[in-house]
Design a protein around this motif. Sequence first.
Motif, PDB file in Angstrom:
ATOM      1  N   LYS A 197       0.817  -1.215   0.000  1.00  0.00           N
ATOM      2  CA  LYS A 197       0.000   0.000   0.000  1.00  0.00           C
ATOM      3  C   LYS A 197       0.852   1.267   0.000  1.00  0.00           C
ATOM      4  N   SER A 198       1.978   1.212   0.677  1.00  0.00           N
ATOM      5  CA  SER A 198       2.743   2.440   0.893  1.00  0.00           C
ATOM      6  C   SER A 198       3.940   2.634  -0.028  1.00  0.00           C
ATOM      7  N   ARG A 199       4.375   1.579  -0.721  1.00  0.00           N
ATOM      8  CA  ARG A 199       5.615   1.681  -1.499  1.00  0.00           C
ATOM      9  C   ARG A 199       5.494   2.683  -2.639  1.00  0.00           C
ATOM     10  N   TYR A 200       4.399   2.608  -3.414  1.00  0.00           N
ATOM     11  CA  TYR A 200       4.219   3.526  -4.539  1.00  0.00           C
ATOM     12  C   TYR A 200       2.891   4.249  -4.389  1.00  0.00           C
ATOM     13  N   PRO A 201       2.906   5.559  -4.168  1.00  0.00           N
ATOM     14  CA  PRO A 201       1.668   6.300  -3.953  1.00  0.00           C
ATOM     15  C   PRO A 201       0.718   6.278  -5.131  1.00  0.00           C
TER      16      PRO A 201
END
Length: 270
Positions: A197-201
């Motif tokens: 969820k957080s690696r690539y906005p």
Amino acid sequence: MEKIKKAMELARAQAQGDTGSEIRAESADHSPHTNTDGKINYSQTRVIPINAEVLKRNKIIVNGEPEQASTAYKILRTQVEHRLAANNWNVVAVTSPGAGHGKTLTAINLSVALAKEIHRTVLLVDLNLRKPCIHERFEHHIEHGLVDYLLDDLPLSQILINPGIDRLVVLPAGRPTSNSSELLASPKMIRLVEELKSRYPSRIIVCDLPALLSTDDMLAFSPFVDATLLVVEDGVTTKDELVRAVEMMKGVHLLGTVLNNVSREHGHAP
């Protein structure tokens, strides 16, 4: 048809706020490099292109054919994008009341439509761990998948697949397992979801989950998704099934409902 419409209205009324509006559809890579033309070179994802005949045979809409179904998925894509953006969400679960209602094909074609947007990437995850089937739609022979990552610590770089569609990566389920709900709620799975969820906005994650009335998998995994699309099929999903499914989803953000396979006299659907 009228019974399904009334049941869909009930589903819409029971959902919370804007996110309960009805959506109709008639009918990760770890280190990607984006070229100036928007295409991505994958360094830790296997690229296994599928040919046009496989796409056509399995009703995967990549090149805009058939036009009516392609347009319907574009409309669905835009509605989904708007509602995700409005709530700062990026993880969507796709499920249905019962099996065989078209949820997997809906998840695939929604993912393909989302991936056509040059400013984002899409990760399609097969979470039907009891009966994996996304790889069958792409006609990929796979040896490993998410189950191998969760149980055997196999690196994701050996699992992720790009099916030759720009900006789309598939995380297959792998070998079938009977303790699916336990794996979906396991600490390792929760950590993976948070990382994805957080690696690539700019990435949207689409999760294909089993039918609500078949297993407890969707309920076990629901705390880790932002919103859910509920797929119902004209002439297949009963009013009772839909009402029961909506009751089970209380507390879950219902992004909308997708009315699938509408007969010609009532319109068109995927």
